[in-house]
Scaffold this motif. Sequence first.
Motif, PDB file in Angstrom:
ATOM      1  N   GLY A 124     -15.034  32.705   9.977  1.00 43.21           N
ATOM      2  CA  GLY A 124     -15.400  33.237  11.287  1.00 43.21           C
ATOM      3  C   GLY A 124     -14.207  33.559  12.147  1.00 43.21           C
ATOM      4  N   GLU A 125     -13.054  32.991  11.816  1.00 35.97           N
ATOM      5  CA  GLU A 125     -11.886  33.319  12.626  1.00 35.97           C
ATOM      6  C   GLU A 125     -10.609  33.328  11.797  1.00 35.97           C
ATOM      7  OE1 GLU A 125     -11.927  30.660  15.929  1.00 35.97           O
ATOM      8  OE2 GLU A 125     -11.506  28.900  14.736  1.00 35.97           O
ATOM      9  N   SER A 145     -11.259  34.846  16.775  1.00 42.10           N
ATOM     10  CA  SER A 145     -12.456  35.058  15.969  1.00 42.10           C
ATOM     11  C   SER A 145     -12.511  36.531  15.556  1.00 42.10           C
ATOM     12  CB  SER A 145     -13.704  34.680  16.752  1.00 42.10           C
ATOM     13  OG  SER A 145     -13.904  35.597  17.800  1.00 42.10           O
ATOM     14  N   TYR A 146     -13.130  36.781  14.405  1.00 37.59           N
ATOM     15  CA  TYR A 146     -13.343  38.168  13.982  1.00 37.59           C
ATOM     16  C   TYR A 146     -14.150  38.895  15.060  1.00 37.59           C
ATOM     17  CZ  TYR A 146     -11.584  37.353   9.268  1.00 37.59           C
ATOM     18  OH  TYR A 146     -10.786  37.082   8.191  1.00 37.59           O
ATOM     19  N   ARG A 147     -15.022  38.119  15.712  1.00 39.74           N
ATOM     20  CA  ARG A 147     -15.804  38.671  16.802  1.00 39.74           C
ATOM     21  C   ARG A 147     -14.906  39.220  17.912  1.00 39.74           C
ATOM     22  NH1 ARG A 147     -20.625  38.181  19.858  1.00 39.74           N
ATOM     23  NH2 ARG A 147     -19.969  38.002  22.011  1.00 39.74           N
TER      24      ARG A 147
ATOM     25  N   ARG B  58     -19.101  28.665  22.696  1.00 43.66           N
ATOM     26  CA  ARG B  58     -18.516  29.770  21.949  1.00 43.66           C
ATOM     27  C   ARG B  58     -17.077  29.469  21.638  1.00 43.66           C
ATOM     28  NH1 ARG B  58     -18.843  34.142  25.852  1.00 43.66           N
ATOM     29  NH2 ARG B  58     -17.943  35.365  24.204  1.00 43.66           N
ATOM     30  N   ASP B  60     -14.916  31.365  20.348  1.00 43.76           N
ATOM     31  CA  ASP B  60     -13.992  32.486  20.338  1.00 43.76           C
ATOM     32  C   ASP B  60     -13.308  32.635  21.692  1.00 43.76           C
ATOM     33  OD1 ASP B  60     -16.866  34.532  20.509  1.00 43.76           O
ATOM     34  OD2 ASP B  60     -15.517  34.071  22.147  1.00 43.76           O
ATOM     35  N   ALA B 121     -20.603  32.921  18.095  1.00 37.71           N
ATOM     36  CA  ALA B 121     -19.633  33.414  17.126  1.00 37.71           C
ATOM     37  C   ALA B 121     -19.458  32.456  15.953  1.00 37.71           C
ATOM     38  CB  ALA B 121     -18.292  33.660  17.806  1.00 37.71           C
ATOM     39  N   ALA B 122     -19.938  31.206  16.106  1.00 39.91           N
ATOM     40  CA  ALA B 122     -19.785  30.245  15.017  1.00 39.91           C
ATOM     41  C   ALA B 122     -20.514  30.703  13.764  1.00 39.91           C
ATOM     42  CB  ALA B 122     -20.307  28.871  15.444  1.00 39.91           C
ATOM     43  N   GLY B 124     -20.393  33.584  12.451  1.00 36.45           N
ATOM     44  CA  GLY B 124     -19.561  34.479  11.664  1.00 36.45           C
ATOM     45  C   GLY B 124     -20.193  35.819  11.412  1.00 36.45           C
ATOM     46  N   TYR B 146     -18.907  39.695  11.695  1.00 35.17           N
ATOM     47  CA  TYR B 146     -18.058  40.170  12.789  1.00 35.17           C
ATOM     48  C   TYR B 146     -16.800  40.796  12.211  1.00 35.17           C
ATOM     49  CZ  TYR B 146     -20.856  37.879  16.404  1.00 35.17           C
ATOM     50  OH  TYR B 146     -21.853  37.526  17.256  1.00 35.17           O
ATOM     51  N   ARG B 147     -16.376  40.239  11.084  1.00 32.21           N
ATOM     52  CA  ARG B 147     -15.228  40.784  10.384  1.00 32.21           C
ATOM     53  C   ARG B 147     -15.448  42.247   9.990  1.00 32.21           C
ATOM     54  NH1 ARG B 147     -10.952  39.649   6.748  1.00 32.21           N
ATOM     55  NH2 ARG B 147     -11.143  41.174   5.086  1.00 32.21           N
TER      56      ARG B 147
END
Lengths: 411, 411
Positions: A124-125, A145-147, B58, B60, B121-122, B124, B146-147
Amino acid sequence: SRGTAPRSAPSPTRAAPHRAATPPRAAVGRSGTRSCDPCAVAAPPSGGLPMPRFPFRRPDGLESTAPQPRPAEPQTAPVGTADRPTRDDLLSRVSEYAPTIRPTMTVAEAVAALRHHPGDAAYGEVYVTSEPSAGAAPVLLGAVSYRALAMSDQHRLIAGVMRPDVVTVGEDVDPEEAARLFRRHRLAALPVTRDGELRGVLTAADVTDILQQEATEDAALQGGTQPLDVPYLKASPLLLWRRRVVWMLLLFAAEMYTGTVLKAFEDELETVIALAFFVPLLIGTGGNAGTQITTTLIRAMATNEVRLRDVFKVVRKETATGLLIGLTIAAAALVRAFTQGVGGEVALTVAVAAGAIVVWSSVVASVLPLLLRRLRIDPAVVSGPMITTLVDGTGLIIYFEIARVFVTAIG
Amino acid sequence: SRGTAPRSAPSPTRAAPHRAATPPRAAVGRSGTRSCDPCAVAAPPSGGLPMPRFPFRRPDGLESTAPQPRPAEPQTAPVGTADRPTRDDLLSRVSEYAPTIRPTMTVAEAVAALRHHPGDAAYGEVYVTSEPSAGAAPVLLGAVSYRALAMSDQHRLIAGVMRPDVVTVGEDVDPEEAARLFRRHRLAALPVTRDGELRGVLTAADVTDILQQEATEDAALQGGTQPLDVPYLKASPLLLWRRRVVWMLLLFAAEMYTGTVLKAFEDELETVIALAFFVPLLIGTGGNAGTQITTTLIRAMATNEVRLRDVFKVVRKETATGLLIGLTIAAAALVRAFTQGVGGEVALTVAVAAGAIVVWSSVVASVLPLLLRRLRIDPAVVSGPMITTLVDGTGLIIYFEIARVFVTAIG
């Protein structure tokens, strides 16, 4: 199983973003997060390093959109060892593919670098590290994070997008503590550091595995057997025999003293044979009272609910509970002895002994697991069988001594 | 604890992307993934719905880059209930904030929609669902990490970027099965569906919690006590008494038959009092042999290693192992009886009885957990205390019957 080796305190720490560089060390560390210029993303470990036990399957959709170079990876988890990790596996599970980026990159550059090295989207990150200088491993500075990468302006610097307060753990992390951090912070992955350097990344799934394995090992120990290390159905009778026979013989040897105790009270037994009728009932009850306590305590210790410093609280609580249960059982024993038709003296002896044995067993069972932890022995070995064996003979002494007081024929 | 209620088979399924619409149902389902036009991202549940137990923090870095509207959320996990979930919590843990997007959006539109609704965001990844028509919940069509959003061309359609083969589970998912899926597929989150409709999302951390809780409950049951449901140190002696006394009395009542057995062999005991010396040793050994087996088996059943259909394999394996251990223990018992100085006849009786009791206990202990599972009773109740109680009296019968054969004074 835990506690056989000294267990260091859990060490969750926050990454210190701009800490002083650590002394020089080998460029390729245990976790293999080696810099791979020009893209500055960690490369897969070189041949000389241990490969990760788990396949790094990418759950994202990138494969289908644009074919990219990526390391050869198995698509399914191997059966056997991977399914049954030992405790030492915690760090071998730490990912060696953790892709890292630099704070001086722009978001667009970071995305381009990450595209080149697919990494593992399950995290996720992505972790932001310092540029590794000659002989020094990269220091963890933050995470993105990729977000955040998806949503940030392409021209911003990673330094401005990244979150500097990353939850990390040391290499000596306790799986229970790691699980707690995953839950509290809703993490998908937990970076493992040593002296601020990124050593690898632990996923929640890895931690789940390890906790499962530990619970299985503890269950085995509490059943008075060595953990199997192979799936049960694959274990041969010979292997099962090897895992169990040592404990069986040890417990057998320990239980032998009950014969000596009974022989010492041979006269009492011959005078009032009725006393023998209650021997299994009384020692069984003592063992049950103890087993109830040790199983609860050992599990509470495994989940870090009860610690060494709680010993007095535990003993006080269990002694009070033992008195309550002892009174209840004494009443039941009195009824039973009368219906057995053994006369008032023996009935009274049985009732008083039942209560006393329960209290005695409670004290032993509450002290023993904490004492073993203090001695750095895994408290899970205080199995049901072990506590039963310990309180059997001592319970008999209590029983016959009480009989000497109440039964006039013996007196 | 498991098995007391009928346990349906784990139901991992793949989302069927273009399945027929299901019959109309309430627009707001249990999981609260309600469409929130115009952005087509699930809104937080309305006031009437149960709130999730866990705060949705969150991890992120978005908060710091651009302040965005988001639902009020506590920043730390509440102590107490949240730390100690009951089994029923599995679905209450399913996130109600799962942000969803539509396959007809472009990547840029999806990012804009997700920016509006921060989500979690956890996970992914983000789930792609159908446009909910009037009265029908959204159907899960796929997932986009999200990637992938960060790395895909902004003008591509989500339908072309998303991964259609999402691993999902039904609402009746077994936590063990969920854990297995997390591990096998390296997931960060697992969508929960009913009839293809997205009901919510389960994180690995949630599953870890539930597994931990189940292991603790099983440990309690195997120790012959009711699970506590509160942290051990917070439990009063009165609460501990209540959780334990029922089992203690039940086991006490069950163990009472040993007195009847011994009374039935009163003549034998009076003739050869030495037989009494070995009663605790023999019944202790029988109980230990049984406890070793039940704890291993119950854990193997809890982790789905052993299933009902394996009953014959298990009994065969345990009988063979029991014979090996029985022979070993018989040899040890022979040595012990001779050193106790009770004469050859009693020594032979003790040795043969020790071996026979171990084998008998092995058979009982291997059949019982599987039998209980068959009867839909939680096999974890076959505690050490329970198996000990069961084989104590029957072991005595074996012992005295063998004595009748070998000891001429009794004959």
